[in-house]
Each structure stands twice: as structure tokens, then as C-alpha cells.
Design a protein around this motif. Sequence first.
Motif, PDB file in Angstrom:
ATOM      1  N   LYS A  66      25.693 -37.997  36.538  1.00 60.91           N
ATOM      2  CA  LYS A  66      25.951 -39.093  35.598  1.00 60.91           C
ATOM      3  C   LYS A  66      26.079 -40.422  36.338  1.00 60.91           C
ATOM      4  CE  LYS A  66      29.252 -38.107  32.767  1.00 60.91           C
ATOM      5  NZ  LYS A  66      30.638 -37.990  32.222  1.00 60.91           N
ATOM      6  N   LEU A  67      26.871 -40.416  37.412  1.00 59.22           N
ATOM      7  CA  LEU A  67      27.066 -41.646  38.188  1.00 59.22           C
ATOM      8  C   LEU A  67      25.786 -42.043  38.920  1.00 59.22           C
ATOM      9  CD1 LEU A  67      29.203 -43.747  39.059  1.00 59.22           C
ATOM     10  CD2 LEU A  67      29.678 -42.308  41.048  1.00 59.22           C
ATOM     11  N   ARG A  68      25.051 -41.059  39.419  1.00 58.40           N
ATOM     12  CA  ARG A  68      23.812 -41.342  40.143  1.00 58.40           C
ATOM     13  C   ARG A  68      22.778 -41.990  39.225  1.00 58.40           C
ATOM     14  NH1 ARG A  68      18.986 -39.035  41.486  1.00 58.40           N
ATOM     15  NH2 ARG A  68      19.275 -37.127  40.285  1.00 58.40           N
ATOM     16  N   PHE A  69      22.630 -41.457  38.031  1.00 50.91           N
ATOM     17  CA  PHE A  69      21.683 -42.027  37.075  1.00 50.91           C
ATOM     18  C   PHE A  69      22.134 -43.406  36.599  1.00 50.91           C
ATOM     19  CE2 PHE A  69      20.346 -37.493  36.180  1.00 50.91           C
ATOM     20  CZ  PHE A  69      19.072 -37.646  36.702  1.00 50.91           C
ATOM     21  N   MET A  70      23.458 -43.591  36.487  1.00 53.51           N
ATOM     22  CA  MET A  70      23.994 -44.867  36.025  1.00 53.51           C
ATOM     23  C   MET A  70      23.580 -46.002  36.965  1.00 53.51           C
ATOM     24  SD  MET A  70      28.000 -45.861  35.317  1.00 53.51           S
ATOM     25  CE  MET A  70      28.206 -44.496  34.161  1.00 53.51           C
ATOM     26  N   TYR A  71      23.595 -45.733  38.280  1.00 56.19           N
ATOM     27  CA  TYR A  71      23.245 -46.755  39.260  1.00 56.19           C
ATOM     28  C   TYR A  71      21.786 -46.666  39.716  1.00 56.19           C
ATOM     29  CZ  TYR A  71      28.072 -48.270  39.596  1.00 56.19           C
ATOM     30  OH  TYR A  71      29.315 -48.775  39.294  1.00 56.19           O
ATOM     31  N   GLY A  72      21.053 -45.662  39.215  1.00 58.78           N
ATOM     32  CA  GLY A  72      19.630 -45.563  39.505  1.00 58.78           C
ATOM     33  C   GLY A  72      19.295 -45.224  40.940  1.00 58.78           C
ATOM     34  N   LEU A  73      20.086 -44.362  41.569  1.00 59.14           N
ATOM     35  CA  LEU A  73      19.860 -43.999  42.961  1.00 59.14           C
ATOM     36  C   LEU A  73      19.222 -42.624  43.075  1.00 59.14           C
ATOM     37  CD1 LEU A  73      21.899 -46.360  43.325  1.00 59.14           C
ATOM     38  CD2 LEU A  73      22.854 -45.082  45.237  1.00 59.14           C
ATOM     39  N   GLY A  74      18.466 -42.430  44.140  1.00 60.73           N
ATOM     40  CA  GLY A  74      17.965 -41.117  44.478  1.00 60.73           C
ATOM     41  C   GLY A  74      19.070 -40.293  45.107  1.00 60.73           C
ATOM     42  N   ALA A 125      33.737 -48.299  36.567  1.00 61.93           N
ATOM     43  CA  ALA A 125      33.436 -47.308  35.526  1.00 61.93           C
ATOM     44  C   ALA A 125      34.651 -46.448  35.180  1.00 61.93           C
ATOM     45  CB  ALA A 125      32.279 -46.434  35.986  1.00 61.93           C
ATOM     46  N   GLN A 126      35.127 -46.562  33.938  1.00 60.16           N
ATOM     47  CA  GLN A 126      36.297 -45.806  33.498  1.00 60.16           C
ATOM     48  C   GLN A 126      35.925 -44.444  32.938  1.00 60.16           C
ATOM     49  OE1 GLN A 126      39.658 -46.892  33.863  1.00 60.16           O
ATOM     50  NE2 GLN A 126      38.504 -48.242  35.222  1.00 60.16           N
ATOM     51  N   ASP A 127      34.657 -44.262  32.568  1.00 55.97           N
ATOM     52  CA  ASP A 127      34.228 -42.999  31.974  1.00 55.97           C
ATOM     53  C   ASP A 127      33.689 -42.028  33.022  1.00 55.97           C
ATOM     54  OD1 ASP A 127      32.111 -44.610  32.524  1.00 55.97           O
ATOM     55  OD2 ASP A 127      31.097 -44.358  30.602  1.00 55.97           O
ATOM     56  N   ILE A 128      33.971 -42.311  34.295  1.00 54.33           N
ATOM     57  CA  ILE A 128      33.549 -41.437  35.390  1.00 54.33           C
ATOM     58  C   ILE A 128      34.781 -40.880  36.092  1.00 54.33           C
ATOM     59  CG2 ILE A 128      32.420 -41.343  37.645  1.00 54.33           C
ATOM     60  CD1 ILE A 128      30.419 -41.545  35.439  1.00 54.33           C
ATOM     61  N   ASN A 129      34.851 -39.556  36.203  1.00 51.98           N
ATOM     62  CA  ASN A 129      35.936 -38.919  36.944  1.00 51.98           C
ATOM     63  C   ASN A 129      35.468 -38.757  38.388  1.00 51.98           C
ATOM     64  OD1 ASN A 129      37.935 -37.305  38.048  1.00 51.98           O
ATOM     65  ND2 ASN A 129      38.131 -36.018  36.231  1.00 51.98           N
ATOM     66  N   VAL A 130      35.708 -39.771  39.190  1.00 56.89           N
ATOM     67  CA  VAL A 130      35.176 -39.783  40.563  1.00 56.89           C
ATOM     68  C   VAL A 130      35.802 -38.696  41.427  1.00 56.89           C
ATOM     69  CG1 VAL A 130      36.834 -41.428  41.526  1.00 56.89           C
ATOM     70  CG2 VAL A 130      34.511 -41.355  42.430  1.00 56.89           C
ATOM     71  N   GLN A 131      36.992 -38.213  41.054  1.00 61.36           N
ATOM     72  CA  GLN A 131      37.628 -37.146  41.827  1.00 61.36           C
ATOM     73  C   GLN A 131      36.801 -35.867  41.765  1.00 61.36           C
ATOM     74  OE1 GLN A 131      40.088 -37.417  43.921  1.00 61.36           O
ATOM     75  NE2 GLN A 131      39.985 -35.249  44.447  1.00 61.36           N
ATOM     76  N   LEU A 132      36.145 -35.616  40.617  1.00 53.77           N
ATOM     77  CA  LEU A 132      35.283 -34.444  40.492  1.00 53.77           C
ATOM     78  C   LEU A 132      34.095 -34.528  41.445  1.00 53.77           C
ATOM     79  CD1 LEU A 132      35.158 -33.910  36.611  1.00 53.77           C
ATOM     80  CD2 LEU A 132      36.394 -32.536  38.305  1.00 53.77           C
ATOM     81  N   ILE A 133      33.603 -35.764  41.674  1.00 58.08           N
ATOM     82  CA  ILE A 133      32.477 -35.974  42.583  1.00 58.08           C
ATOM     83  C   ILE A 133      32.923 -35.725  44.023  1.00 58.08           C
ATOM     84  CG2 ILE A 133      30.735 -37.627  43.367  1.00 58.08           C
ATOM     85  CD1 ILE A 133      31.002 -39.020  40.656  1.00 58.08           C
ATOM     86  N   VAL A 134      34.111 -36.198  44.360  1.00 57.67           N
ATOM     87  CA  VAL A 134      34.650 -35.981  45.717  1.00 57.67           C
ATOM     88  C   VAL A 134      34.821 -34.480  45.964  1.00 57.67           C
ATOM     89  CG1 VAL A 134      36.650 -36.341  47.212  1.00 57.67           C
ATOM     90  CG2 VAL A 134      35.806 -38.217  45.771  1.00 57.67           C
TER      91      VAL A 134
END
Length: 202
Positions: A56-64, A188-197
Motif C-alpha cells: 500500500k505504501l509502496r504504491f502510494m509513493y510509486g516506487l519499485g 500518512a495516517q492510514d498507514i501502519n508503518v510498524q507492520l512494515i517494520v
Amino acid sequence: MSRYTGPTSKLNRRFGQNILPTCKAEERKPYPPGVHGPTLRRKASEYSVGLNEKQKLRFMYGLGEKQFRLTYARAKRMGGVVGENFLTLLEMRLDSVVYLLGFANTRRAARQLVGHGHICVNGHKVDIPSFCCSVGDKIEVRNRTSSKQLATRGVEENQTRPVPAWLTLTAGTLEGTVDRKPTREEMAQDINVQLIVEFYSR
């Protein structure tokens, strides 16, 4: 994996929220894409929850995938909270700053604006979207007719979208300044960045 260039509505339906510009297709089909979308009742595993949050976060910022992972590795080497460092690095990319200043309607359009050489940082042309801005940097549109036309149109169309408090926009001269780093509440408040870590720590 290369950057996604397909329909934005499919991504929004896949994740169940508007991470990219919306369209009427999402109103007609408020369920995940695919033939089994309307009846999908699959239980998400712990792994899939972390993967979805990362995608979700990767697509949001358009990164590979490779660029996204390298950014995370850089955030991990910095001192402090890894998740907040990661979001800060993504938010302070030049294409993201150009989008937040309102020079473009989407991050994808901002990436193109930078890549085509329409943006200067501290008086020098920068055409690398991943360029990391620093506090005090001055971002401005190049003094060319085509560049100013594109940015002016973007500012006019994005008047209702507020510029974050950590940036200052001077719309008349198409200039912006990075006053400070963004806080967690301003990202971004709708991203749980802890899950990504946790996903990358497996």
C-alpha cells in the motif's frame, strides 16, 4: 518489480481505501478486483497483513520494490524510530515535495514533472525524483514557459488541497521552501508503518 502503471481504481479496490486518485469505477464496484472479488471471504494471515501494508505504501509513493527496500535500509541505519525515519525519507523525496506543494495533481505527475527537468533545487536543475530534500532547500519551477504553464495549472487545480505546515509555498513565483522535517502526525495516517517494520524484520 517495476513501478505500477495500471488502473488506479484496481489498487484502491484491492486495499479498500483511496491510496491513489479515485474514479467512478470504485463506486460501481465497491469490492476487491477479480472474478472472485464480490464473494471473497479469505481470512488474512499475519504475513499477508504486513505485505498489504508494505504494498500500500509502496504504491502510494510509486516506487519499485528495490528502491522501496533500499529506502527502508537507509532509514534503519539512521538514529531514532525506524518507521518514522522511513516515512520521512519518502515524504521528503523531491517528487513528493513537488506534489505536496501543489505543482502537480498526483505523485505520478510530480515524478514526471521532475524527470522532465521542470524543477530546480537551490537554483540548480534536478531531474532525479528520488532526490532527498533537506531543511532549508528552495524548490522552484524553472524559468521556462512550458514549465511555468504546467506548474501554474497544477497550483490552480490544487487550491483546495492545503500545503503541509512543514512547507511554505509562494504561489505567485512558483517557489516553495522546506522549513523543517514533517512530524508523524503530518504524514500518512492510514498507514501502519510498524507492520512494515515487522515485515522487513522477518
